[in-house]
Design an enzyme around this catalytic site. Structure first.
Site, short mmCIF file in Angstrom:
data_model
loop_
_atom_site.label_atom_id
_atom_site.label_comp_id
_atom_site.label_asym_id
_atom_site.label_seq_id
_atom_site.Cartn_x
_atom_site.Cartn_y
_atom_site.Cartn_z
N LYS A 66 -35.13 50.46 -31.39
CA LYS A 66 -36.10 49.33 -32.16
C LYS A 66 -37.61 49.59 -32.30
O LYS A 66 -38.02 49.48 -33.56
CB LYS A 66 -35.97 48.23 -31.24
CG LYS A 66 -34.79 47.29 -31.28
CD LYS A 66 -34.64 46.31 -30.17
CE LYS A 66 -33.05 45.87 -30.05
NZ LYS A 66 -32.81 45.04 -28.90
N GLN A 110 -35.48 41.72 -24.03
CA GLN A 110 -34.03 42.52 -23.82
C GLN A 110 -33.13 41.78 -22.77
O GLN A 110 -33.60 41.58 -21.70
CB GLN A 110 -34.25 43.85 -23.56
CG GLN A 110 -33.14 44.89 -23.59
CD GLN A 110 -32.57 45.03 -25.24
OE1 GLN A 110 -33.31 44.76 -26.19
NE2 GLN A 110 -31.31 45.51 -25.35
N ASP A 133 -34.88 36.69 -31.93
CA ASP A 133 -33.39 37.14 -31.78
C ASP A 133 -32.70 35.78 -32.10
O ASP A 133 -31.35 35.96 -32.06
CB ASP A 133 -33.23 37.10 -30.20
CG ASP A 133 -33.30 38.60 -29.64
OD1 ASP A 133 -32.43 39.36 -30.59
OD2 ASP A 133 -33.82 38.58 -28.48
N1 LIG Z 1 -32.43 40.22 -26.71
C1 LIG Z 1 -31.48 41.17 -26.93
N2 LIG Z 1 -31.19 41.22 -28.34
C2 LIG Z 1 -30.40 42.26 -28.69
O1 LIG Z 1 -30.19 42.40 -30.05
C3 LIG Z 1 -29.80 42.74 -27.86
C4 LIG Z 1 -29.90 42.87 -26.28
N3 LIG Z 1 -30.98 41.65 -26.03
N4 LIG Z 1 -29.35 43.44 -25.68
C5 LIG Z 1 -28.32 44.36 -26.04
C6 LIG Z 1 -27.82 43.97 -27.11
C7 LIG Z 1 -26.99 45.26 -27.71
N5 LIG Z 1 -27.76 45.61 -29.01
C8 LIG Z 1 -27.56 46.69 -29.95
C9 LIG Z 1 -28.18 46.70 -30.93
C10 LIG Z 1 -27.93 47.77 -31.70
C11 LIG Z 1 -27.27 48.86 -31.50
C12 LIG Z 1 -26.72 50.14 -32.26
O2 LIG Z 1 -27.69 50.41 -33.12
N6 LIG Z 1 -25.78 51.03 -32.24
C13 LIG Z 1 -25.60 52.25 -32.95
C14 LIG Z 1 -25.41 53.35 -32.12
C15 LIG Z 1 -26.24 53.60 -30.72
C16 LIG Z 1 -25.80 54.28 -29.76
O3 LIG Z 1 -25.54 55.37 -29.96
O4 LIG Z 1 -25.81 54.22 -28.37
C17 LIG Z 1 -24.58 52.00 -33.71
O5 LIG Z 1 -23.63 51.20 -33.54
O6 LIG Z 1 -24.34 52.70 -34.72
C18 LIG Z 1 -26.33 48.62 -30.26
C19 LIG Z 1 -26.52 47.42 -29.64
C20 LIG Z 1 -28.54 44.56 -29.17
N7 LIG Z 1 -28.92 43.54 -28.14
#
Ligand SMILES: Nc1nc(=O)c2c([nH]1)NC[C@@H]1CN(c3ccc(C(=O)N[C@@H](CCC(=O)O)C(=O)O)cc3)C=[N+]21
Length: 305
Positions: A66, A110, A133
């Site tokens: 982020k 988070q 969010d």
């Molecule tokens: N307040 C809050 N807001 C959130 O939006 C939030 C949270 N807490 N807690 C955890 C989850 C999970 N989450 C992700 C976002 C992007 C990827 C992401 O970009 N993933 C990449 C790969 C990342 C990797 O390789 O680990 C992909 O899918 O291509 C993953 C997971 C947002 N979350």
């Protein structure tokens, strides 16, 4: 992706890819353009507070990503890394300060939070107009009532991913597998608002297979692999995999068997490179919008009328 398979198989049956990396980059570029125009005209650069309590390794990875996105978008990221033992009172005090800080347009805490902290109390303590969010009860209510407000990033990102690839879902039969607060339930509202006939299945659903077999659009947000079998997917369906599962070797994979589902679906989102980057792009977009900026999107959003 299928490069080790015979070309004939690939040409005959492989789904087209819902490319989250491309769509996300296009959105972030538009956010960046809008912010730089605003700043050049004397405006204040939007600020996003990213609050991380504790040192959960997965959370650290997301938070780092982020921060990178903020740099690309031209958003000023302010990081607050708190100890895992932080009390709820201390966290609520910090949120109050951020609510009152005119340089902060968006606040992201988070999740998950440590056990001593009540997530609902924290979420609802964020100024609803800084709740990038979209988890605040006001914003969930606004979404349900089709009123303007900040919307949860993952469901908004799924809709944007479909729009970016020119896919219309009005009057289609959509199924959402999983009914969580942050993905499944708001996802079902987004699909409903876009005019899809929407079925929501969850842990108490008996006939999941029958529902999946009838769906033109399958959004899977279970968080564990294998619940939706690829052979249930209707030929020509659109498959969006929201699941992120870490395997023993550290790599990540979705909820649905990608190779097998690709042989039936017309469109499918990969993991990684599908919904995940869209979630992060929507965080940038929500932050710019929370700062009062208008962003010209690289797609026509689904009409909610
Ligand atoms: N307040 C809050 N807001 C959130 O939006 C939030 C949270 N807490 N807690 C955890 C989850 C999970 N989450 C992700 C976002 C992007 C990827 C992401 O970009 N993933 C990449 C790969 C990342 C990797 O390789 O680990 C992909 O899918 O291509 C993953 C997971 C947002 N979350």
């Amino acid at each position: 992706m299928n490069s080790n398979k015979p070309a004939t198989t690939q040409a005959a049956h492989s789904a087209r890819i819902l490319d989250g990396n491309a769509a996300s980059a296009a959105v972030i570029e538009r956010v960046h353009d809008s912010i730089e125009r605003h700043v050049a005209a004397g405006g204040r650069r939007p600020g996003l507070a990213v609050v991380l309590v504790g040192a959960d390794p997965a959370s650290q990875i997301y938070v780092r990503a982020k921060r990178r996105d903020c740099e690309r978008a031209g958003i000023e990221a302010r990081d607050f890394d708190l100890d895992a033992s932080t009390s709820q009172e201390t966290l609520l005090d910090l949120i109050q300060q951020l609510n009152d800080d005119p340089a902060i347009d968006g606040i992201l805490v988070q999740l998950p939070l440590p056990a001593q902290i009540d997530e609902v109390a924290v979420t609802n303590s964020i100024d609803a107009d800084k709740d990038v969010d979209g988890f605040h009860a006001f914003n969930v209510g606004r979404l349900a009532l089709r009123q303007p407000g900040l919307r949860p990033c993952t469901p908004r990102g799924v809709m944007a991913l479909l729009s970016f690839h020119g896919l219309e879902i009005r009057s289609k039969h959509a199924i959402v597998v999983g009914a969580s607060n942050i993905v499944g339930r708001p996802m079902s509202l987004e699909l409903l608002l876009a005019g899809a006939t929407t079925t929501v299945t969850h842990r108490f659903t008996h006939d999941l297979e029958d529902h999946v077999r009838q769906a033109d659009v399958v959004v899977c947000a279970v968080g564990k692999p294998g619940v939706v079998r690829p052979e249930w997917i209707q030929p020509g369906a659109i498959v969006v995999d929201v699941g992120i599962n870490r395997m023993a070797d550290g790599r990540i994979t979705g909820d649905i068997d990608f190779e097998a589902a690709s042989q039936r679906a017309a469109w499918i989102s990969p993991v990684p490179g599908g919904v995940g980057p869209m979630t992060r792009a929507m965080l940038m977009l929500n932050t710019a919008e929370a700062a009062g900026l208008q962003v010209e999107l690289p797609y026509h959003p689904h009409s909610t009328g």
